[in-house]
Design a protein around this motif. Structure first.
Motif, PDB file in Angstrom:
ATOM      1  N   ASP A 160       8.931  16.281   6.367  1.00 42.31           N
ATOM      2  CA  ASP A 160       8.838  16.919   5.062  1.00 42.31           C
ATOM      3  C   ASP A 160       8.874  15.909   3.922  1.00 42.31           C
ATOM      4  N   ALA A 161       9.687  14.855   4.090  1.00 38.06           N
ATOM      5  CA  ALA A 161       9.782  13.830   3.043  1.00 38.06           C
ATOM      6  C   ALA A 161       8.447  13.122   2.854  1.00 38.06           C
ATOM      7  N   LEU A 162       7.712  12.915   3.947  1.00 35.81           N
ATOM      8  CA  LEU A 162       6.392  12.288   3.865  1.00 35.81           C
ATOM      9  C   LEU A 162       5.437  13.176   3.079  1.00 35.81           C
ATOM     10  N   TYR A 163       5.448  14.472   3.379  1.00 37.76           N
ATOM     11  CA  TYR A 163       4.559  15.384   2.658  1.00 37.76           C
ATOM     12  C   TYR A 163       4.862  15.386   1.166  1.00 37.76           C
ATOM     13  N   ARG A 164       6.137  15.527   0.809  1.00 32.18           N
ATOM     14  CA  ARG A 164       6.488  15.614  -0.608  1.00 32.18           C
ATOM     15  C   ARG A 164       6.239  14.293  -1.333  1.00 32.18           C
ATOM     16  N   ALA A 165       6.413  13.162  -0.638  1.00 34.76           N
ATOM     17  CA  ALA A 165       6.089  11.878  -1.260  1.00 34.76           C
ATOM     18  C   ALA A 165       4.591  11.781  -1.509  1.00 34.76           C
ATOM     19  N   GLY A 166       3.800  12.183  -0.510  1.00 37.25           N
ATOM     20  CA  GLY A 166       2.352  12.154  -0.675  1.00 37.25           C
ATOM     21  C   GLY A 166       1.885  13.077  -1.776  1.00 37.25           C
ATOM     22  N   GLU A 167       2.483  14.257  -1.843  1.00 36.08           N
ATOM     23  CA  GLU A 167       2.137  15.217  -2.889  1.00 36.08           C
ATOM     24  C   GLU A 167       2.415  14.634  -4.274  1.00 36.08           C
TER      25      GLU A 167
ATOM     26  N   THR B   1      -5.958   4.364  -5.080  1.00 34.36           N
ATOM     27  CA  THR B   1      -4.528   4.147  -5.271  1.00 34.36           C
ATOM     28  C   THR B   1      -4.027   2.944  -4.475  1.00 34.36           C
ATOM     29  N   ASP B   2      -2.782   2.565  -4.742  1.00 30.73           N
ATOM     30  CA  ASP B   2      -2.107   1.575  -3.921  1.00 30.73           C
ATOM     31  C   ASP B   2      -1.872   2.167  -2.531  1.00 30.73           C
ATOM     32  N   CYS B   3      -1.370   1.338  -1.627  1.00 32.27           N
ATOM     33  CA  CYS B   3      -1.043   1.788  -0.274  1.00 32.27           C
ATOM     34  C   CYS B   3       0.428   2.193  -0.237  1.00 32.27           C
ATOM     35  N   PHE B   4       0.682   3.414   0.187  1.00 31.25           N
ATOM     36  CA  PHE B   4       2.045   3.929   0.251  1.00 31.25           C
ATOM     37  C   PHE B   4       2.496   4.009   1.708  1.00 31.25           C
ATOM     38  N   ARG B   5       3.751   3.674   1.969  1.00 27.11           N
ATOM     39  CA  ARG B   5       4.242   3.688   3.348  1.00 27.11           C
ATOM     40  C   ARG B   5       4.309   5.108   3.901  1.00 27.11           C
ATOM     41  N   GLY B   6       3.868   5.238   5.152  1.00 27.70           N
ATOM     42  CA  GLY B   6       3.886   6.538   5.807  1.00 27.70           C
ATOM     43  C   GLY B   6       2.684   6.669   6.716  1.00 27.70           C
ATOM     44  N   ASP B   7       2.758   7.541   7.696  1.00 28.94           N
ATOM     45  CA  ASP B   7       1.687   7.732   8.663  1.00 28.94           C
ATOM     46  C   ASP B   7       0.591   8.617   8.066  1.00 28.94           C
ATOM     47  N   ALA B   8      -0.595   8.038   7.891  1.00 25.22           N
ATOM     48  CA  ALA B   8      -1.693   8.777   7.270  1.00 25.22           C
ATOM     49  C   ALA B   8      -2.123   9.973   8.108  1.00 25.22           C
ATOM     50  N   GLY B   9      -2.105   9.810   9.441  1.00 24.74           N
ATOM     51  CA  GLY B   9      -2.504  10.908  10.305  1.00 24.74           C
ATOM     52  C   GLY B   9      -1.541  12.076  10.231  1.00 24.74           C
ATOM     53  N   ASP B  10      -0.248  11.771  10.249  1.00 25.18           N
ATOM     54  CA  ASP B  10       0.750  12.845  10.150  1.00 25.18           C
ATOM     55  C   ASP B  10       0.635  13.575   8.809  1.00 25.18           C
ATOM     56  N   LEU B  11       0.462  12.807   7.752  1.00 26.51           N
ATOM     57  CA  LEU B  11       0.341  13.419   6.427  1.00 26.51           C
ATOM     58  C   LEU B  11      -0.917  14.272   6.341  1.00 26.51           C
ATOM     59  N   SER B  12      -2.011  13.760   6.887  1.00 28.67           N
ATOM     60  CA  SER B  12      -3.265  14.498   6.851  1.00 28.67           C
ATOM     61  C   SER B  12      -3.145  15.832   7.591  1.00 28.67           C
ATOM     62  N   ASP B  13      -2.453  15.823   8.738  1.00 22.53           N
ATOM     63  CA  ASP B  13      -2.266  17.069   9.480  1.00 22.53           C
ATOM     64  C   ASP B  13      -1.520  18.108   8.649  1.00 22.53           C
ATOM     65  N   MET B  14      -0.562  17.660   7.838  1.00 21.13           N
ATOM     66  CA  MET B  14       0.181  18.591   7.005  1.00 21.13           C
ATOM     67  C   MET B  14      -0.650  19.076   5.826  1.00 21.13           C
TER      68      MET B  14
ATOM     69  N   THR C 191      -7.868  -2.030   3.511  1.00 22.61           N
ATOM     70  CA  THR C 191      -7.054  -3.235   3.592  1.00 22.61           C
ATOM     71  C   THR C 191      -6.407  -3.510   2.260  1.00 22.61           C
ATOM     72  N   MET C 192      -5.081  -3.563   2.247  1.00 24.17           N
ATOM     73  CA  MET C 192      -4.329  -3.830   1.033  1.00 24.17           C
ATOM     74  C   MET C 192      -3.198  -4.791   1.358  1.00 24.17           C
ATOM     75  N   THR C 193      -2.668  -5.433   0.362  1.00 22.68           N
ATOM     76  CA  THR C 193      -1.577  -6.366   0.565  1.00 22.68           C
ATOM     77  C   THR C 193      -0.339  -5.876  -0.155  1.00 22.68           C
ATOM     78  N   GLY C 194       0.799  -6.525   0.148  1.00 29.80           N
ATOM     79  CA  GLY C 194       2.027  -6.145  -0.531  1.00 29.80           C
ATOM     80  C   GLY C 194       2.761  -5.066   0.221  1.00 29.80           C
ATOM     81  N   CYS C 195       3.778  -4.530  -0.391  1.00 30.02           N
ATOM     82  CA  CYS C 195       4.641  -3.550   0.256  1.00 30.02           C
ATOM     83  C   CYS C 195       4.425  -2.176  -0.326  1.00 30.02           C
ATOM     84  N   GLY C 196       4.318  -1.186   0.538  1.00 29.13           N
ATOM     85  CA  GLY C 196       4.214   0.180   0.074  1.00 29.13           C
ATOM     86  C   GLY C 196       5.583   0.711  -0.295  1.00 29.13           C
ATOM     87  N   ALA C 197       5.576   1.816  -1.015  1.00 30.17           N
ATOM     88  CA  ALA C 197       6.828   2.403  -1.481  1.00 30.17           C
ATOM     89  C   ALA C 197       7.623   3.004  -0.328  1.00 30.17           C
ATOM     90  N   LEU C 198       8.937   2.796  -0.336  1.00 28.80           N
ATOM     91  CA  LEU C 198       9.839   3.412   0.625  1.00 28.80           C
ATOM     92  C   LEU C 198      10.433   4.666  -0.001  1.00 28.80           C
TER      93      LEU C 198
END
Length: 236
Positions: free
Chosen positions: A37-44, A162-175, A20-27
């Motif tokens: 691919d953009a989600l993977y590279r942002a997460g990386e 870390t802070d909370c970053f915008r993006g689907d955690a499940g999709d990123l985890s699969d990659m 649980t975190m507050t505020g806005c994640g990075a776009l």
């Protein structure tokens, strides 16, 4: 060091745990939530940025091998403005030095965090066997980093959330895990982080070095970074 069962559970639970975190994640650069691919590279990038700072902190304290408790590349779902809309990372390293200089370790940790542009607070708590000194740093790519020194145990624990970053955690985890079954992914994490560490954010089922045996024993020697597979997502 925690046993292999705990490591299996930690890797598996990371998929279902919601922070649980507050505020806005990075776009992303277009102003939208990154996908594909953009989600993977942002997460990386987030992983490399924060883990590089934490590496500099632990190497400043002790330039040797630290045991890896939580590797830090597993995306954990987190809430942004009340909704599960992002991912975060957690990271833990442990050290039991032959000789523990509490004051020197705390001072060095604080200086390393400050060099990374983070705000630092140091506090002493408890007494006797329960005594501990904590160095808490906030800001920068780490979000929140903590070094906990326990004199009675002779241990130093370094952790990051870390802070909370915008993006689907499940999709990123699969990659990140490229088809791996989460119950066995713990075997492919490095057992130690030392001076020759290099960040790794891709753990496919095929062609990936194994860092631990089935019983949790570290593979010696640990696989070299040149043996690591390259992720096929986006431009490296």
């Amino acid at each position: 060091m925690r046993n292999a069962t705990r490591r299996r559970l930690t890797a598996a639970l990371a998929v279902g745990l919601v922070m649980t975190m507050t505020g806005c994640g990075a776009l992303d650069s277009t102003g939208s939530t990154p996908t594909g691919d953009a989600l993977y590279r942002a997460g990386e990038k987030h992983f490399i940025d924060y883990s590089t700072v934490m590496h500099s902190v632990i190497m400043a304290i002790h330039e040797g091998d630290w045991s890896v408790d939580t590797y830090g590349a597993s995306p954990v779902p987190c809430r942004i403005d009340g909704e599960v809309a992002g991912y975060a990372f957690s990271w833990v390293r442990m050290l039991q030095p032959a000789q523990l200089d509490v004051d020197a370790a705390a001072r060095t940790a604080g200086e390393a965090f400050e060099s990374a542009g983070m705000k630092v607070e140091t506090a002493s708590r408890g007494s006797g066997d329960a005594a501990e000194v904590t160095v808490v740093a906030t800001g920068g790519p780490v979000g929140r980093g903590v070094v906990t020194i326990r004199p009675a145990r002779g241990t130093i624990e370094a952790s990051a959330a870390t802070d909370c970053f915008r993006g689907d955690a499940g999709d990123l985890s699969d990659m990140v895990f490229g088809g791996l079954i989460y119950d066995t992914s713990w075997q492919r994490f490095p057992a130690f982080e030392g001076p020759d560490w290099s960040p790794r954010f891709y753990f496919p089922e095929d062609g990936s070095p194994v860092y631990r045996d089935d019983d949790g024993t570290p593979v010696e020697p640990q696989p070299a970074s040149t043996d690591l597979p390259v992720a096929p997502y986006g431009a490296p």
